[in-house]
Design a protein around this motif. Structure first.
Motif, PDB file in Angstrom:
ATOM      1  N   SER A 266       0.794  -1.223   0.000  1.00  0.00           N
ATOM      2  CA  SER A 266       0.000   0.000   0.000  1.00  0.00           C
ATOM      3  C   SER A 266       0.825   1.272   0.000  1.00  0.00           C
ATOM      4  N   ASN A 267       2.012   1.261   0.569  1.00  0.00           N
ATOM      5  CA  ASN A 267       2.794   2.497   0.594  1.00  0.00           C
ATOM      6  C   ASN A 267       4.228   2.316   0.122  1.00  0.00           C
ATOM      7  N   THR A 268       4.506   1.268  -0.586  1.00  0.00           N
ATOM      8  CA  THR A 268       5.867   0.999  -1.024  1.00  0.00           C
ATOM      9  C   THR A 268       6.270   1.796  -2.258  1.00  0.00           C
ATOM     10  N   PHE A 269       5.357   2.016  -3.174  1.00  0.00           N
ATOM     11  CA  PHE A 269       5.724   2.513  -4.498  1.00  0.00           C
ATOM     12  C   PHE A 269       5.359   3.966  -4.762  1.00  0.00           C
ATOM     13  N   SER A 270       4.990   4.718  -3.736  1.00  0.00           N
ATOM     14  CA  SER A 270       4.611   6.104  -3.975  1.00  0.00           C
ATOM     15  C   SER A 270       5.237   7.027  -2.941  1.00  0.00           C
ATOM     16  N   PRO A 271       5.532   8.260  -3.367  1.00  0.00           N
ATOM     17  CA  PRO A 271       6.036   9.241  -2.410  1.00  0.00           C
ATOM     18  C   PRO A 271       4.859   9.851  -1.649  1.00  0.00           C
ATOM     19  N   GLY A 272       5.070  10.201  -0.412  1.00  0.00           N
ATOM     20  CA  GLY A 272       4.050  10.923   0.340  1.00  0.00           C
ATOM     21  C   GLY A 272       2.805  10.130   0.680  1.00  0.00           C
TER      22      GLY A 272
ATOM     23  N   LYS B 197      13.051   2.228 -12.268  1.00  0.00           N
ATOM     24  CA  LYS B 197      13.460   2.457 -10.882  1.00  0.00           C
ATOM     25  C   LYS B 197      12.224   2.366  -9.984  1.00  0.00           C
ATOM     26  N   ILE B 198      12.214   1.359  -9.097  1.00  0.00           N
ATOM     27  CA  ILE B 198      11.078   1.121  -8.216  1.00  0.00           C
ATOM     28  C   ILE B 198      11.521   1.366  -6.774  1.00  0.00           C
ATOM     29  N   PRO B 199      10.832   2.267  -6.058  1.00  0.00           N
ATOM     30  CA  PRO B 199      11.209   2.542  -4.669  1.00  0.00           C
ATOM     31  C   PRO B 199      11.258   1.267  -3.828  1.00  0.00           C
ATOM     32  N   ARG B 200      12.260   1.175  -2.982  1.00  0.00           N
ATOM     33  CA  ARG B 200      12.489   0.063  -2.054  1.00  0.00           C
ATOM     34  C   ARG B 200      12.783  -1.265  -2.739  1.00  0.00           C
ATOM     35  N   VAL B 201      12.845  -1.262  -4.061  1.00  0.00           N
ATOM     36  CA  VAL B 201      13.158  -2.489  -4.806  1.00  0.00           C
ATOM     37  C   VAL B 201      14.496  -2.348  -5.495  1.00  0.00           C
ATOM     38  N   GLY B 202      14.691  -1.231  -6.178  1.00  0.00           N
ATOM     39  CA  GLY B 202      15.929  -0.998  -6.903  1.00  0.00           C
ATOM     40  C   GLY B 202      15.645  -0.662  -8.350  1.00  0.00           C
ATOM     41  N   THR B 203      16.701  -0.751  -9.164  1.00  0.00           N
ATOM     42  CA  THR B 203      16.605  -0.383 -10.575  1.00  0.00           C
ATOM     43  C   THR B 203      16.819  -1.600 -11.443  1.00  0.00           C
ATOM     44  N   PHE B 204      15.927  -1.772 -12.397  1.00  0.00           N
ATOM     45  CA  PHE B 204      16.073  -2.796 -13.437  1.00  0.00           C
ATOM     46  C   PHE B 204      16.678  -2.078 -14.635  1.00  0.00           C
ATOM     47  N   ASP B 205      17.922  -2.444 -15.006  1.00  0.00           N
ATOM     48  CA  ASP B 205      18.638  -1.755 -16.075  1.00  0.00           C
ATOM     49  C   ASP B 205      18.279  -2.300 -17.451  1.00  0.00           C
ATOM     50  N   ASN B 206      18.266  -1.405 -18.427  1.00  0.00           N
ATOM     51  CA  ASN B 206      18.119  -1.756 -19.841  1.00  0.00           C
ATOM     52  C   ASN B 206      16.918  -2.650 -20.140  1.00  0.00           C
ATOM     53  N   VAL B 207      15.761  -2.266 -19.655  1.00  0.00           N
ATOM     54  CA  VAL B 207      14.533  -3.016 -19.932  1.00  0.00           C
ATOM     55  C   VAL B 207      14.077  -2.661 -21.334  1.00  0.00           C
ATOM     56  N   PRO B 208      13.884  -3.675 -22.204  1.00  0.00           N
ATOM     57  CA  PRO B 208      13.516  -3.386 -23.596  1.00  0.00           C
ATOM     58  C   PRO B 208      12.088  -2.861 -23.740  1.00  0.00           C
ATOM     59  N   LEU B 209      11.957  -1.851 -24.610  1.00  0.00           N
ATOM     60  CA  LEU B 209      10.637  -1.340 -24.989  1.00  0.00           C
ATOM     61  C   LEU B 209      10.076  -2.219 -26.091  1.00  0.00           C
ATOM     62  N   SER B 210       8.825  -2.578 -25.999  1.00  0.00           N
ATOM     63  CA  SER B 210       8.225  -3.385 -27.066  1.00  0.00           C
ATOM     64  C   SER B 210       7.187  -2.587 -27.819  1.00  0.00           C
TER      65      SER B 210
END
Length: 196
Positions: A112-118, A183-196
């Motif tokens: 509920s509060n992991t992925f948003s600021p404020g 970049k997901i808060p409290r999870v980290g960054t997934f680098d070079n994710v391909p756009l489809s």
């Protein structure tokens, strides 16, 4: 007083017409008049208004979504598996779809509060980073400044092994950009994710 039979028949049929009308209206139900049957449009009965599974989706035989990147994290005493399923370009927007699974041993309301600021209780804190062009893409906002993303996560609690599918929409990067970092808060960054 004596009433002739033919008049009685006429009185009975005259009384039967309004009675039949009242009976028909009663059988039609209140939904015809916008009653409070909670079934919404379509005249569903009140017994069908609430999902029998309390809103939880039961596992089915559907194929699992493709995972393009994933990571297990422990945050705020909760073990989560976060999987990215798609980063899809559509005209002038990009939609990120990802899932979160509780891989711990107890119920967790951390989503509920992991992925948003404020404390917005949505996924508006998830960012797309275009490192080649030095741009950070924030979640799109509508005319009311609401996040164009999964929201209403305030009362979301995941039992062990439960998952939730989430999404967020962003403005699209230039057409030559083929990958973005997620970049997901409290999870980290997934680098070079391909756009489809």
């Amino acid at each position: 007083m004596h009433i002739p039979i033919r008049n009685t028949a006429r009185l009975r049929s005259a009384a039967a017409v309004p009675a039949a009308g009242v009976l028909a209206l009663a059988l039609a139900g209140c939904s015809m008049f916008g009653g409070d049957d909670e079934g919404g449009e379509g005249g569903e009965g009140a017994d069908q208004a609430q999902p029998v599974n309390a809103g939880k989706v039961e596992p089915g035989d559907a194929d699992a979504r493709e995972t393009i990147a994933s990571q297990d994290v422990s945050t705020l005493e909760t073990d989560l598996h976060v999987a990215l399923h798609s980063l899809a370009r559509g005209g002038e927007t990009v939609e990120l779809t990802f899932s979160v699974t509780n891989i711990g041993d107890s119920e967790s309301d951390i989503i509920s509060n992991t992925f948003s600021p404020g404390g917005d209780r949505d996924v508006s804190g998830v960012k797309l980073v275009d490192s080649d062009n030095g741009k950070v893409h924030l979640v799109a906002r509508d005319a009311d400044d609401a996040c164009v993303c999964s929201g209403g996560l305030r009362f979301l609690a995941l039992e062990p092994d439960d998952s939730v599918l989430l999404s967020a929409t962003y403005g699209a990067p230039p057409s030559e950009v083929e990958t973005l970092d997620v970049k997901i808060p409290r999870v980290g960054t997934f680098d070079n994710v391909p756009l489809s």
